[in-house]
Design a protein around this motif. Structure first.
Motif, PDB file in Angstrom:
ATOM      1  N   ASP A 144      46.040  25.662  27.879  1.00 38.22           N
ATOM      2  CA  ASP A 144      47.022  26.486  28.570  1.00 38.22           C
ATOM      3  C   ASP A 144      46.298  27.418  29.547  1.00 38.22           C
ATOM      4  O   ASP A 144      45.468  28.229  29.148  1.00 38.22           O
ATOM      5  N   GLN A 145      46.629  27.337  30.839  1.00 38.71           N
ATOM      6  CA  GLN A 145      45.928  28.122  31.850  1.00 38.71           C
ATOM      7  C   GLN A 145      46.163  29.620  31.669  1.00 38.71           C
ATOM      8  O   GLN A 145      45.254  30.428  31.853  1.00 38.71           O
ATOM      9  N   ASP A 146      47.374  30.011  31.306  1.00 37.48           N
ATOM     10  CA  ASP A 146      47.654  31.426  31.085  1.00 37.48           C
ATOM     11  C   ASP A 146      46.847  31.965  29.907  1.00 37.48           C
ATOM     12  O   ASP A 146      46.355  33.104  29.935  1.00 37.48           O
ATOM     13  N   PHE A 147      46.711  31.148  28.866  1.00 35.53           N
ATOM     14  CA  PHE A 147      45.931  31.563  27.707  1.00 35.53           C
ATOM     15  C   PHE A 147      44.464  31.726  28.083  1.00 35.53           C
ATOM     16  O   PHE A 147      43.798  32.686  27.678  1.00 35.53           O
ATOM     17  N   GLN A 148      43.932  30.807  28.878  1.00 35.97           N
ATOM     18  CA  GLN A 148      42.546  30.920  29.308  1.00 35.97           C
ATOM     19  C   GLN A 148      42.338  32.156  30.193  1.00 35.97           C
ATOM     20  O   GLN A 148      41.315  32.841  30.087  1.00 35.97           O
ATOM     21  N   LEU A 149      43.310  32.452  31.055  1.00 40.55           N
ATOM     22  CA  LEU A 149      43.214  33.639  31.890  1.00 40.55           C
ATOM     23  C   LEU A 149      43.246  34.901  31.023  1.00 40.55           C
ATOM     24  O   LEU A 149      42.482  35.855  31.263  1.00 40.55           O
ATOM     25  N   PHE A 150      44.105  34.900  30.011  1.00 36.90           N
ATOM     26  CA  PHE A 150      44.154  36.012  29.059  1.00 36.90           C
ATOM     27  C   PHE A 150      42.798  36.218  28.394  1.00 36.90           C
ATOM     28  O   PHE A 150      42.296  37.340  28.279  1.00 36.90           O
ATOM     29  N   LEU A 151      42.156  35.125  27.951  1.00 36.42           N
ATOM     30  CA  LEU A 151      40.855  35.235  27.293  1.00 36.42           C
ATOM     31  C   LEU A 151      39.809  35.808  28.233  1.00 36.42           C
ATOM     32  O   LEU A 151      39.035  36.700  27.854  1.00 36.42           O
ATOM     33  N   GLN A 152      39.759  35.316  29.462  1.00 38.76           N
ATOM     34  CA  GLN A 152      38.754  35.789  30.411  1.00 38.76           C
ATOM     35  C   GLN A 152      38.954  37.269  30.734  1.00 38.76           C
ATOM     36  O   GLN A 152      37.984  38.037  30.798  1.00 38.76           O
ATOM     37  N   ARG A 153      40.191  37.674  30.948  1.00 39.20           N
ATOM     38  CA  ARG A 153      40.455  39.078  31.252  1.00 39.20           C
ATOM     39  C   ARG A 153      40.075  39.981  30.094  1.00 39.20           C
ATOM     40  O   ARG A 153      39.523  41.071  30.276  1.00 39.20           O
ATOM     41  N   LEU A 201      43.859  47.190  25.335  1.00 43.29           N
ATOM     42  CA  LEU A 201      43.431  45.882  24.835  1.00 43.29           C
ATOM     43  C   LEU A 201      44.383  45.391  23.752  1.00 43.29           C
ATOM     44  O   LEU A 201      44.791  44.224  23.750  1.00 43.29           O
ATOM     45  N   SER A 202      44.750  46.270  22.842  1.00 44.56           N
ATOM     46  CA  SER A 202      45.681  45.879  21.784  1.00 44.56           C
ATOM     47  C   SER A 202      47.033  45.475  22.371  1.00 44.56           C
ATOM     48  O   SER A 202      47.652  44.498  21.934  1.00 44.56           O
ATOM     49  N   SER A 203      47.490  46.212  23.384  1.00 42.75           N
ATOM     50  CA  SER A 203      48.759  45.861  24.035  1.00 42.75           C
ATOM     51  C   SER A 203      48.673  44.504  24.720  1.00 42.75           C
ATOM     52  O   SER A 203      49.617  43.709  24.673  1.00 42.75           O
ATOM     53  N   ASN A 204      47.532  44.235  25.364  1.00 40.52           N
ATOM     54  CA  ASN A 204      47.332  42.921  25.985  1.00 40.52           C
ATOM     55  C   ASN A 204      47.466  41.804  24.966  1.00 40.52           C
ATOM     56  O   ASN A 204      48.110  40.780  25.200  1.00 40.52           O
ATOM     57  N   ILE A 205      46.810  41.984  23.831  1.00 45.97           N
ATOM     58  CA  ILE A 205      46.821  40.953  22.792  1.00 45.97           C
ATOM     59  C   ILE A 205      48.240  40.759  22.256  1.00 45.97           C
ATOM     60  O   ILE A 205      48.716  39.634  22.089  1.00 45.97           O
ATOM     61  N   GLN A 206      48.927  41.858  21.983  1.00 45.11           N
ATOM     62  CA  GLN A 206      50.286  41.749  21.473  1.00 45.11           C
ATOM     63  C   GLN A 206      51.197  41.034  22.467  1.00 45.11           C
ATOM     64  O   GLN A 206      51.993  40.160  22.098  1.00 45.11           O
ATOM     65  N   GLN A 207      51.085  41.395  23.748  1.00 43.26           N
ATOM     66  CA  GLN A 207      51.937  40.773  24.752  1.00 43.26           C
ATOM     67  C   GLN A 207      51.663  39.276  24.861  1.00 43.26           C
ATOM     68  O   GLN A 207      52.577  38.468  24.989  1.00 43.26           O
ATOM     69  N   GLN A 208      50.369  38.917  24.801  1.00 47.73           N
ATOM     70  CA  GLN A 208      50.028  37.500  24.895  1.00 47.73           C
ATOM     71  C   GLN A 208      50.553  36.732  23.688  1.00 47.73           C
ATOM     72  O   GLN A 208      51.031  35.600  23.820  1.00 47.73           O
ATOM     73  N   MET A 209      50.483  37.340  22.503  1.00 48.58           N
ATOM     74  CA  MET A 209      51.029  36.688  21.314  1.00 48.58           C
ATOM     75  C   MET A 209      52.524  36.458  21.469  1.00 48.58           C
ATOM     76  O   MET A 209      53.046  35.396  21.112  1.00 48.58           O
ATOM     77  N   GLU A 210      53.220  37.438  22.015  1.00 47.08           N
ATOM     78  CA  GLU A 210      54.657  37.278  22.231  1.00 47.08           C
ATOM     79  C   GLU A 210      54.930  36.192  23.264  1.00 47.08           C
ATOM     80  O   GLU A 210      55.849  35.385  23.097  1.00 47.08           O
ATOM     81  N   ASP A 211      54.132  36.162  24.342  1.00 45.80           N
ATOM     82  CA  ASP A 211      54.325  35.153  25.379  1.00 45.80           C
ATOM     83  C   ASP A 211      54.117  33.739  24.838  1.00 45.80           C
ATOM     84  O   ASP A 211      54.774  32.790  25.276  1.00 45.80           O
TER      85      ASP A 211
END
Length: 223
Positions: free
Chosen positions: A54-63, A160-170
């Protein structure tokens, strides 16, 4: 205690802000230390096929690899200040004192189990950030002249925690809540010296936690 979720000093792309505070349900858990030499190769073959492509997931990881590096730098800056101000610099010289302190290591074993699941790993990273955010009050009391450094670190952790939570929801991943025995208890110390050494080990253990989280994110990005 609610976190402010505005950007800290460094500009990080796409920091997602959510209303839910990191400390909504947690506190300082008295948990066992994490093994930094964990077998990361065990993650190969974990059920990550869909996410890894998933490209969005990979972008999330890199960021968030970049964000985690930034937080590690924040912690290192506080460690240097503690060394310069209180002359507490070498962990091996303070190990005997550590035995008298109630300083726990937030675990990350869910990020390198053979039965790896993204939601449990990410949830455990968020739980650890919550633990250390609370513990940083100890550092702020030790270094009142450097409150800005502590606040910058806390804001970075919140984002960082908010980023992770948002990505989990996405991604439609379930949020896993790890139970804690008490509601955010702060470490207590029997003397000013024990307080100083406690602050040293809080930062040292947080740095170890961040190193482990960074390695887990980097491994996921390489799959």
């Amino acid at each position: 205690m609610c976190f402010l979720t505005r950007h800290a000093a460094a500009t990080i792309p796409r920091v997602v802000v959510v209303a839910e505070p990191i400390l909504a349900e947690g506190g300082l858990a008295l948990l066992l230390g994490v093994l930094l030499w964990a077998p990361w190769r065990a993650l190969h073959g974990a059920p990550l096929t869909e996410l890894s492509g998933d490209q969005d997931f990979q972008l999330f990881l890199q960021r968030n690899l970049e964000f985690t590096r930034k937080i590690r730098g924040d912690v290192a800056a506080l460690q240097r200040v503690l060394c310069d101000t209180l002359e507490l610099c070498k962990e091996d010289e303070l190990q005997l004192v550590l035995q008298d302190l109630d300083i726990a290591q937030a675990p990350l074993e869910q990020c390198h189990k053979r039965s790896f699941q993204a939601e449990t790993c990410f949830s455990q990273i968020r739980a650890g950030l919550r633990v250390y955010h609370s513990s940083l009050a100890t550092i702020q009391a030790l270094l009142p002249g450097h409150a800005g450094l502590v606040e910058t670190l806390q804001l970075d952790m919140a984002n960082l925690s908010s980023n992770i939570q948002q990505q989990m929801e996405d991604l439609g991943l379930a949020t896993v809540t790890y139970p804690t025995e008490n509601q955010d208890p702060l470490p207590t110390f029997s003397s000013p010296f024990h307080h100083q050494v406690g602050g040293f080990f809080i930062l040292a253990k947080f740095q170890q936690f961040l190193e482990t989280a960074y390695r887990a994110l980097r491994h996921l990005a390489s799959l």
